[in-house]
Design a protein around this motif. Structure first.
Motif, PDB file in Angstrom:
ATOM      1  N   VAL A   1      59.801  -2.813  19.902  1.00 39.34           N
ATOM      2  CA  VAL A   1      59.263  -1.566  19.340  1.00 39.34           C
ATOM      3  C   VAL A   1      60.060  -0.377  19.865  1.00 39.34           C
ATOM      4  O   VAL A   1      60.444   0.521  19.103  1.00 39.34           O
ATOM      5  N   LYS A   2      60.352  -0.375  21.164  1.00 41.40           N
ATOM      6  CA  LYS A   2      61.134   0.719  21.759  1.00 41.40           C
ATOM      7  C   LYS A   2      62.530   0.773  21.152  1.00 41.40           C
ATOM      8  O   LYS A   2      63.044   1.846  20.857  1.00 41.40           O
ATOM      9  N   ARG A   3      63.132  -0.401  20.953  1.00 39.22           N
ATOM     10  CA  ARG A   3      64.466  -0.423  20.363  1.00 39.22           C
ATOM     11  C   ARG A   3      64.432   0.171  18.950  1.00 39.22           C
ATOM     12  O   ARG A   3      65.307   0.954  18.565  1.00 39.22           O
ATOM     13  N   GLY A   4      63.396  -0.170  18.180  1.00 36.17           N
ATOM     14  CA  GLY A   4      63.249   0.401  16.840  1.00 36.17           C
ATOM     15  C   GLY A   4      63.037   1.906  16.882  1.00 36.17           C
ATOM     16  O   GLY A   4      63.630   2.662  16.103  1.00 36.17           O
ATOM     17  N   TYR A   5      62.198   2.344  17.810  1.00 34.70           N
ATOM     18  CA  TYR A   5      61.961   3.779  17.965  1.00 34.70           C
ATOM     19  C   TYR A   5      63.249   4.498  18.343  1.00 34.70           C
ATOM     20  O   TYR A   5      63.580   5.546  17.778  1.00 34.70           O
ATOM     21  N   ASP A   6      63.987   3.929  19.307  1.00 36.98           N
ATOM     22  CA  ASP A   6      65.248   4.539  19.733  1.00 36.98           C
ATOM     23  C   ASP A   6      66.243   4.622  18.584  1.00 36.98           C
ATOM     24  O   ASP A   6      66.968   5.619  18.443  1.00 36.98           O
TER      25      ASP A   6
ATOM     26  N   GLY B   1      68.858   8.233  14.565  1.00 29.58           N
ATOM     27  CA  GLY B   1      69.320   8.311  13.180  1.00 29.58           C
ATOM     28  C   GLY B   1      69.920   7.015  12.663  1.00 29.58           C
ATOM     29  O   GLY B   1      70.551   7.008  11.606  1.00 29.58           O
ATOM     30  N   ARG B   2      69.715   5.932  13.375  1.00 25.14           N
ATOM     31  CA  ARG B   2      70.244   4.638  12.915  1.00 25.14           C
ATOM     32  C   ARG B   2      69.175   3.971  12.041  1.00 25.14           C
ATOM     33  O   ARG B   2      68.437   3.094  12.478  1.00 25.14           O
ATOM     34  N   THR B   3      69.100   4.429  10.798  1.00 26.79           N
ATOM     35  CA  THR B   3      68.100   3.907   9.865  1.00 26.79           C
ATOM     36  C   THR B   3      68.776   3.464   8.580  1.00 26.79           C
ATOM     37  O   THR B   3      69.933   3.821   8.317  1.00 26.79           O
TER      38      THR B   3
END
Length: 103
Positions: A75-80, A85-87
Motif C-alpha cells: 500500500v505504501k509503495r502504491g501511495y509513494d 506521479g508514477r501513475t
C-alpha cells in the motif's frame, strides 16, 4: 554392459548452485559425476530432456495471502508511486493484467 568413461565434460556453472547441488548429492551418497551421467543417459533414452522445460505460471498475489507488514508495504509503495506521479490509466493496467495473467 559397461561403457568406458573416456570423455570429459567441462561446464561453467554458478558456484552457489554447484555447492547446493553437491550438498544434496552428498546426502544421497552420489558424486556429481554420477548425477551428470544419469542426466545424460536419460537424455539419450528419452531423446530429449528428461523433464519439462517451461516458464513458471504467473499468478497474481492475493492480498489475503500477504502478512500485515507485506500488505502495508505494498500500500505504501502504491501511495509513494501516486505521490511521485508514477501513475497509469486504469484501462492500461487492466489490459496488462489480462495479458500477463490471462484473466
Amino acid at each position: 554392459m559397461t561403457m568406458a568413461k573416456d570423455a570429459n565434460v567441462f561446464a561453467r556453472v554458478d558456484a552457489s548452485l554447484k555447492e547446493q547441488a553437491e550438498g544434496i548429492l552428498s546426502q544421497l551418497g552420489m558424486p556429481m559425476s554420477s548425477a551428470i551421467n544419469i542426466f545424460l543417459n536419460q537424455i539419450v533414452l528419452r531423446r530429449g530432456l528428461p523433464f519439462e522445460v517451461t516458464l513458471p505460471v504467473k499468478t497474481p498475489v492475493a492480498a489475503g495471502s500477504l502478512t500485515s507488514d507485506e500488505f502495508y508495504a505494498e500500500v505504501k509503495r502504491g501511495y509513494d508511486d501516486c505521490a511521485a506521479g508514477r501513475t497509469r490509466p486504469a484501462e492500461d493496467v487492466f489490459r496488462d493484467i489480462e495479458a500477463e495473467f490471462g484473466l
